[in-house]
Scaffold this motif. Structure first.
Motif, mmCIF file in Angstrom:
data_model
loop_
_atom_site.group_PDB
_atom_site.id
_atom_site.type_symbol
_atom_site.label_atom_id
_atom_site.label_comp_id
_atom_site.label_asym_id
_atom_site.label_seq_id
_atom_site.Cartn_x
_atom_site.Cartn_y
_atom_site.Cartn_z
ATOM 1 N N PHE A 60 0.810 -1.218 0.000
ATOM 2 C CA PHE A 60 0.000 0.000 0.000
ATOM 3 C C PHE A 60 0.841 1.265 0.000
ATOM 4 O O PHE A 60 0.332 2.343 -0.277
ATOM 5 C CB PHE A 60 -0.978 -0.016 1.174
ATOM 6 C CG PHE A 60 -1.986 -1.129 1.039
ATOM 7 C CD1 PHE A 60 -3.047 -1.017 0.163
ATOM 8 C CD2 PHE A 60 -1.836 -2.302 1.745
ATOM 9 C CE1 PHE A 60 -3.959 -2.047 0.001
ATOM 10 C CE2 PHE A 60 -2.739 -3.349 1.597
ATOM 11 C CZ PHE A 60 -3.798 -3.218 0.724
ATOM 12 N N THR A 61 2.127 1.168 0.320
ATOM 13 C CA THR A 61 2.986 2.347 0.317
ATOM 14 C C THR A 61 3.833 2.424 -0.948
ATOM 15 O O THR A 61 4.519 3.407 -1.167
ATOM 16 C CB THR A 61 3.924 2.350 1.544
ATOM 17 O OG1 THR A 61 4.716 1.165 1.511
ATOM 18 C CG2 THR A 61 3.159 2.439 2.834
ATOM 19 N N ILE A 62 3.819 1.428 -1.761
ATOM 20 C CA ILE A 62 4.558 1.271 -3.010
ATOM 21 C C ILE A 62 6.057 1.065 -2.781
ATOM 22 O O ILE A 62 6.662 0.199 -3.380
ATOM 23 C CB ILE A 62 4.330 2.446 -4.001
ATOM 24 C CG1 ILE A 62 2.834 2.711 -4.219
ATOM 25 C CG2 ILE A 62 5.021 2.169 -5.343
ATOM 26 C CD1 ILE A 62 2.042 1.571 -4.777
ATOM 27 N N VAL A 63 6.693 1.872 -1.925
ATOM 28 C CA VAL A 63 8.128 1.712 -1.699
ATOM 29 C C VAL A 63 8.441 1.822 -0.206
ATOM 30 O O VAL A 63 7.846 2.631 0.500
ATOM 31 C CB VAL A 63 8.960 2.729 -2.512
ATOM 32 C CG1 VAL A 63 8.702 4.151 -2.074
ATOM 33 C CG2 VAL A 63 10.452 2.401 -2.434
ATOM 34 N N GLN A 64 9.340 0.971 0.239
ATOM 35 C CA GLN A 64 9.830 0.987 1.622
ATOM 36 C C GLN A 64 11.353 1.076 1.553
ATOM 37 O O GLN A 64 11.979 0.360 0.771
ATOM 38 C CB GLN A 64 9.402 -0.292 2.342
ATOM 39 C CG GLN A 64 9.850 -0.393 3.770
ATOM 40 C CD GLN A 64 9.135 0.594 4.678
ATOM 41 O OE1 GLN A 64 7.972 0.896 4.487
ATOM 42 N NE2 GLN A 64 9.849 1.111 5.641
ATOM 43 N N GLN A 65 11.934 1.952 2.366
ATOM 44 C CA GLN A 65 13.391 2.121 2.405
ATOM 45 C C GLN A 65 13.960 1.499 3.672
ATOM 46 O O GLN A 65 13.398 1.679 4.748
ATOM 47 C CB GLN A 65 13.764 3.601 2.405
ATOM 48 C CG GLN A 65 13.321 4.336 1.175
ATOM 49 C CD GLN A 65 13.778 5.779 1.234
ATOM 50 O OE1 GLN A 65 14.710 6.124 0.539
ATOM 51 N NE2 GLN A 65 13.151 6.605 2.043
ATOM 52 N N ASP A 88 6.620 8.312 -11.643
ATOM 53 C CA ASP A 88 7.250 9.634 -11.651
ATOM 54 C C ASP A 88 6.953 10.374 -10.358
ATOM 55 O O ASP A 88 7.830 11.033 -9.792
ATOM 56 C CB ASP A 88 6.763 10.454 -12.848
ATOM 57 C CG ASP A 88 7.327 9.947 -14.166
ATOM 58 O OD1 ASP A 88 8.520 9.560 -14.187
ATOM 59 O OD2 ASP A 88 6.584 9.938 -15.160
ATOM 60 N N GLU A 89 5.726 10.266 -9.878
ATOM 61 C CA GLU A 89 5.329 10.942 -8.641
ATOM 62 C C GLU A 89 6.126 10.417 -7.443
ATOM 63 O O GLU A 89 6.431 11.164 -6.519
ATOM 64 C CB GLU A 89 3.831 10.760 -8.396
ATOM 65 C CG GLU A 89 2.964 11.449 -9.445
ATOM 66 C CD GLU A 89 1.502 11.051 -9.346
ATOM 67 O OE1 GLU A 89 1.071 10.533 -8.289
ATOM 68 O OE2 GLU A 89 0.785 11.253 -10.342
ATOM 69 N N ILE A 90 6.451 9.151 -7.457
ATOM 70 C CA ILE A 90 7.220 8.534 -6.375
ATOM 71 C C ILE A 90 8.681 8.988 -6.433
ATOM 72 O O ILE A 90 9.377 8.986 -5.428
ATOM 73 C CB ILE A 90 7.132 6.991 -6.467
ATOM 74 C CG1 ILE A 90 5.722 6.527 -6.179
ATOM 75 C CG2 ILE A 90 8.119 6.317 -5.536
ATOM 76 C CD1 ILE A 90 5.475 5.081 -6.537
ATOM 77 N N GLY A 91 9.135 9.394 -7.620
ATOM 78 C CA GLY A 91 10.538 9.750 -7.791
ATOM 79 C C GLY A 91 11.405 8.524 -7.971
ATOM 80 O O GLY A 91 12.504 8.428 -7.422
ATOM 81 N N TYR A 92 10.912 7.580 -8.758
ATOM 82 C CA TYR A 92 11.588 6.294 -8.917
ATOM 83 C C TYR A 92 13.050 6.424 -9.334
ATOM 84 O O TYR A 92 13.880 5.603 -8.950
ATOM 85 C CB TYR A 92 10.832 5.414 -9.920
ATOM 86 C CG TYR A 92 11.071 5.774 -11.359
ATOM 87 C CD1 TYR A 92 12.058 5.125 -12.093
ATOM 88 C CD2 TYR A 92 10.340 6.778 -11.991
ATOM 89 C CE1 TYR A 92 12.302 5.459 -13.414
ATOM 90 C CE2 TYR A 92 10.574 7.119 -13.300
ATOM 91 C CZ TYR A 92 11.550 6.467 -14.011
ATOM 92 O OH TYR A 92 11.806 6.799 -15.317
#
Length: 142
Positions: A60-65, A88-92
């Motif tokens: 649900f968060t798309i990316v985890q660091q 693009d919005e995530i800043g991939y």
């Protein structure tokens, strides 16, 4: 290369091995149906990088660091991307072309964003060989 695993620990251990060998800027595309062991593999991969905090799928968060290992791990789950422009919005690009390792679940949904070189890991079940059997194909793509 094709690897067969017969229990979750073997799948985890393969992740550990690949995490230990990971290099800065590497992208791992992790594909397979729901429930095949992508998260187990990712947990092992994180352990191989020296990450000790709990790792779960960022559905649900798309990316985890995860920053605490020898290299940062950027764990994407793009299953819920409704429109590829969300990348693009995530800043991939900051993740894909940074100094960490990027692991992308369901990468086939964002093929147009993948760089020219990545490692593809495909996990498949075969219930005829047992409930915990996994066929894991690891290929370098250029």
């Amino acid at each position: 290369m094709v690897i067969e695993t017969f229990d979750p620990k073997e799948t985890y251990d393969l992740g550990v091995k690949m995490g230990c060998e990971a290099k800065p800027g590497q992208i791992i595309c992790l594909n397979g149906d729901l429930g095949v062991g992508k998260t187990v593999f990712t947990q092992g991969f994180a352990a191989g990088l020296g990450i000790t905090e709990p790792v779960s799928s960022p559905t649900f968060t798309i990316v985890q660091q995860y920053e605490e290992g020898r290299l940062p791990l950027y764990h994407f789950d793009v299953y819920r991307i409704g429109d590829p422009s969300e990348m693009d919005e995530i800043g991939y690009e900051d993740y894909f072309y940074g100094q960490g390792v990027t692991l992308i679940e369901w990468s086939e949904l964002i093929q147009e964003f993948l760089p020219g070189h990545f490692t593809e890991v495909t996990i498949e079940k075969d219930l005829e060989k047992g409930f915990d059997y996994r066929r894991i194909c690891v290929e370098e793509r250029a």
